[in-house]
Design a protein around this motif. Structure first.
Motif, PDB file in Angstrom:
ATOM      1  N   ALA A 297       0.835  -1.204   0.000  1.00 33.17           N
ATOM      2  CA  ALA A 297       0.000   0.000   0.000  1.00 33.17           C
ATOM      3  C   ALA A 297       0.869   1.253   0.000  1.00 33.17           C
ATOM      4  O   ALA A 297       0.566   2.246  -0.683  1.00 33.17           O
ATOM      5  CB  ALA A 297      -0.930  -0.009   1.208  1.00 33.17           C
ATOM      6  N   GLU A 298       1.967   1.217   0.748  1.00 31.67           N
ATOM      7  CA  GLU A 298       2.887   2.354   0.766  1.00 31.67           C
ATOM      8  C   GLU A 298       3.560   2.528  -0.591  1.00 31.67           C
ATOM      9  O   GLU A 298       3.775   3.667  -1.050  1.00 31.67           O
ATOM     10  CB  GLU A 298       3.934   2.155   1.863  1.00 31.67           C
ATOM     11  N   GLU A 299       3.873   1.412  -1.245  1.00 28.40           N
ATOM     12  CA  GLU A 299       4.465   1.490  -2.584  1.00 28.40           C
ATOM     13  C   GLU A 299       3.470   2.071  -3.579  1.00 28.40           C
ATOM     14  O   GLU A 299       3.846   2.834  -4.473  1.00 28.40           O
ATOM     15  CB  GLU A 299       4.929   0.099  -3.025  1.00 28.40           C
ATOM     16  N   ARG A 303       4.076   5.441  -5.673  1.00 30.66           N
ATOM     17  CA  ARG A 303       4.007   5.486  -7.138  1.00 30.66           C
ATOM     18  C   ARG A 303       3.093   6.616  -7.599  1.00 30.66           C
ATOM     19  O   ARG A 303       3.384   7.302  -8.577  1.00 30.66           O
ATOM     20  CB  ARG A 303       3.520   4.156  -7.685  1.00 30.66           C
ATOM     21  N   LEU A 304       1.994   6.820  -6.883  1.00 33.43           N
ATOM     22  CA  LEU A 304       1.112   7.928  -7.215  1.00 33.43           C
ATOM     23  C   LEU A 304       1.798   9.270  -6.924  1.00 33.43           C
ATOM     24  O   LEU A 304       1.699  10.218  -7.717  1.00 33.43           O
ATOM     25  CB  LEU A 304      -0.185   7.820  -6.422  1.00 33.43           C
ATOM     26  N   ALA A 305       2.501   9.342  -5.812  1.00 35.12           N
ATOM     27  CA  ALA A 305       3.196  10.585  -5.472  1.00 35.12           C
ATOM     28  C   ALA A 305       4.241  10.948  -6.514  1.00 35.12           C
ATOM     29  O   ALA A 305       4.490  12.133  -6.777  1.00 35.12           O
ATOM     30  CB  ALA A 305       3.849  10.450  -4.089  1.00 35.12           C
ATOM     31  N   ASP A 306       4.838   9.935  -7.122  1.00 40.40           N
ATOM     32  CA  ASP A 306       5.847  10.173  -8.157  1.00 40.40           C
ATOM     33  C   ASP A 306       5.269  10.909  -9.363  1.00 40.40           C
ATOM     34  O   ASP A 306       6.010  11.538 -10.123  1.00 40.40           O
ATOM     35  CB  ASP A 306       6.463   8.851  -8.626  1.00 40.40           C
ATOM     36  N   GLN A 314      -5.933   6.176   3.293  1.00 41.38           N
ATOM     37  CA  GLN A 314      -5.803   4.770   2.904  1.00 41.38           C
ATOM     38  C   GLN A 314      -6.515   3.920   3.946  1.00 41.38           C
ATOM     39  O   GLN A 314      -6.276   4.076   5.146  1.00 41.38           O
ATOM     40  CB  GLN A 314      -4.340   4.335   2.802  1.00 41.38           C
ATOM     41  N   VAL A 315      -7.366   3.005   3.466  1.00 42.24           N
ATOM     42  CA  VAL A 315      -8.042   2.057   4.343  1.00 42.24           C
ATOM     43  C   VAL A 315      -7.647   0.666   3.884  1.00 42.24           C
ATOM     44  O   VAL A 315      -8.037   0.211   2.810  1.00 42.24           O
ATOM     45  CB  VAL A 315      -9.571   2.231   4.296  1.00 42.24           C
ATOM     46  N   ILE A 316      -6.837  -0.010   4.691  1.00 38.66           N
ATOM     47  CA  ILE A 316      -6.409  -1.378   4.410  1.00 38.66           C
ATOM     48  C   ILE A 316      -7.105  -2.263   5.441  1.00 38.66           C
ATOM     49  O   ILE A 316      -6.879  -2.122   6.648  1.00 38.66           O
ATOM     50  CB  ILE A 316      -4.874  -1.543   4.526  1.00 38.66           C
ATOM     51  N   TYR A 317      -7.947  -3.162   4.973  1.00 33.39           N
ATOM     52  CA  TYR A 317      -8.793  -3.925   5.897  1.00 33.39           C
ATOM     53  C   TYR A 317      -8.539  -5.428   5.758  1.00 33.39           C
ATOM     54  O   TYR A 317      -8.106  -5.901   4.707  1.00 33.39           O
ATOM     55  CB  TYR A 317     -10.272  -3.616   5.621  1.00 33.39           C
TER      56      TYR A 317
END
Length: 564
Positions: A297-299, A303-306, A314-317
């Motif tokens: 999720a951090e990657e 990638r989007l920030a790049d 972010q919701v990781i469930y």
């Protein structure tokens, strides 16, 4: 005479014979293993150069002894080709758009070049799920998977016979055996024990398929050096593990370009009325099945920030149906509090209904942007989501649209060879198996006579990408990407949107309201192809199924062996 008993029945509904190819690729290679829990190729880029590479960046060359038709013509080589070669085109003489070019015969094949390989045979073991595995009803039967293991065996054997007859195997025949899972797909101990049996008792050079959740099966086979086609992806699976769906890295590349070029910095025009005039603010909803999912999720966020796209939330469930309401309530509340207008969806189809229902309960109607989540982009499951919410859903899928059985490539190939349809109800079981067999025999051709796990890898890495098509994803292994070769096959995607008023059959053949539409006639794009043009929720040129093949995908006509 190649005849097989027609066990499909005169009354079979034609609708039940529809089904998208890549849907079953997701089943084979891992519902969650690729998209949610692994399958990373370990690299950072989204495309690359033309030279394949391994982790050591050494260029891959065509294995010794391999001579293609084009090589023979270019170098005026004195070689012979099998009688299944169409010497007018230099391609194999079967009515199959995705057929390879011809490969020359050899005088000697090197004999026993690897475990499971002799001068005359190659041992291949195909994995079958346990008949009583609950995944059949939970996921597979929902999308029309109703075949018994005996029917699956017959389909496997049928396609192996077709490709054995026509593709170059350098004097060896594939000996196909089957291993039925001794536990459910959640039983890692049973999966590992089954992998040991495939090696020690069955002597496999390669296996086809595997449990769709978890890595125990693949890990064990990889540790034993057994080629694994369409197995759940793992990180560090070189040189033996080849998946079919795209890797996490490939999905990230697609989404970064898609979001930055089409959506970022613009109003959320496809959201509910209260959000339509707001500049898009992105959130990320994803299933997390392992500790590595937070890293992935951090990657994804990086990638989007790049490309200058920020995530507000972010919701990781976890996959915990007993907590569905709780997870949905907190997740939706946090998205709303962060001002999210557009949710990037990498969720699962089991808990996603709870999230969409909760969003409506909270009167929050964002855009739902699909980030190639398996099964979420199938009509059968999408109809279970809150339809007020899903009317705002669009994004990317690696599934192509359903294809009419009258033009569906694997169905037509099977019927051409045997004179009757495949012996299964529906196309899903058929399409689950056919890509595995096709890929394996293609790998054999490019591996050459000195067959080992390494030459098989090298062969797939130098294999040209399959043609870009509407009816099937483009598959390409080994394209240079950072410092490691790619072991995930599919590299192109299609843009889709949910037509909540559209009517038609789902993947199981059930008529109903609500269907996915595929933009621009289901034209597929690589990660670098995405432009700033937005055509979702535009019915012009959007299709729900392929009823006629594009002119450039119509295969040549050859006499049917069934008529002999």
């Amino acid at each position: 005479m190649h005849q097989r008993e027609d066990r499909t029945g005169e009354g079979r509904s034609a609708l039940r014979r529809w089904g998208p190819l890549a849907l079953v690729l997701a089943i084979v290679a891992g519902v969650t293993a690729v998209a949610f829990t692994g399958g990373d190729d370990g690299a950072d880029g989204g495309g690359g150069g033309s030279a394949a590479s391994t982790a050591t960046t050494a260029p891959i060359e065509l294995p010794e002894g391999v001579v293609t038709w084009s090589m023979a013509q270019a170098d005026d080589l004195d070689v012979e080709f099998p009688d299944t070669c169409d010497e007018e085109t230099g391609r194999i003489a079967i009515p199959f758009f995705f057929r390879t070019e011809c490969f020359a015969d050899v005088e000697e094949n090197g004999g026993a070049t690897a475990p499971g390989v002799t001068a005359d045979s190659i041992k291949v073991v195909a994995w079958l799920p346990a008949e009583d595995d609950p995944v059949r009803s939970l996921l597979l039967e929902r999308i029309g998977f109703e075949a018994s293991n005996e029917e699956l065996k017959e389909v496997y054997e049928g396609f192996v016979e077709i490709f054995q007859r026509h593709y170059q195997t350098y004097g060896r025949e594939v000996e196909l055996e089957f291993i039925e899972a001794t536990g459910t797909i959640f039983d890692s101990a049973a999966a590992r024990a089954d992998a040991v049996r495939a090696d020690e008792e069955m002597g496999a050079f390669a296996v086809l398929g595997g449990p769709v959740i978890g890595s125990a099966w693949t890990d064990e086979l990889h540790a034993r050096g057994i080629v694994c086609i369409a197995c759940p992806g793992i990180s560090g699976g070189e040189p033996t593990v080849f998946t079919l769906p795209p890797s996490n890295n490939q999905i990230r590349s697609h989404m970064a370009n898609y979001v930055s070029r089409k959506l970022a910095g613009k109003p959320a025009e496809f959201a509910g009325e209260e959000l339509q005039d707001d500049e898009r603010v992105f959130g990320h909803l994803a299933l997390g099945l392992s500790e590595g999912d937070q890293e992935r999720a951090e990657e994804f966020e990086q990638r989007l920030a790049d490309v200058d796209v920020d995530l507000a939330e972010q919701v990781i469930y976890p996959l915990d149906p007993s907590r569905a309401a709780e997870l949905a309530t907190s997740g939706i509340a946090s998205m709303q509090a962060a001002g999210v207008t557009s949710v990037l969806v990498q969720a699962d189809p089991i808990l996603l209904p709870a999230f969409t229902q909760e969003a409506t309960k909270q009167q929050w109607f964002p855009e739902w942007v699909l980030a190639a989540p398996p099964f979420v982009d199938t009509t059968a499951f999408a109809r279970t989501f809150d339809q007020e919410q899903w009317a705002h859903a669009f994004g990317l899928s690696y599934f192509p649209p359903p294809v009419d059985p009258e033009v569906n490539p694997p169905i037509q190939l099977y019927e051409w060879f045997y004179g009757s349809p495949p012996p299964v109800e529906g196309t899903i079981p058929l399409l689950l198996l056919y890509p595995q067999v096709t890929l394996f025999f293609t790998g054999l051709e490019y591996a050459g006579p000195d067959l080992t796990a390494e030459t098989f890898r090298d062969g797939l890495f130098v294999m040209p990408p399959t043609p870009r098509a509407v009816t099937q994803p483009q598959v390409n292994y080994g394209e240079e990407l950072g410092e490691e070769g790619i072991y995930a096959g599919i590299e192109d995607m299609v843009e889709v949107w949910w037509d909540s008023e559209g009517e038609g059959p789902d993947e199981a053949g059930d008529e109903g309201r609500g269907v996915y539409r595929y933009v621009d006639g289901a034209r597929r794009s690589s990660a670098e192809d995405w432009t700033d043009e937005v055509r979702v929720f535009d019915a012009d040129g959007a299709v729900t199924a392929v009823e006629d093949l594009p002119e450039d995908e119509v295969p040549p006509d050859y006499p049917s062996p069934a008529d002999d």
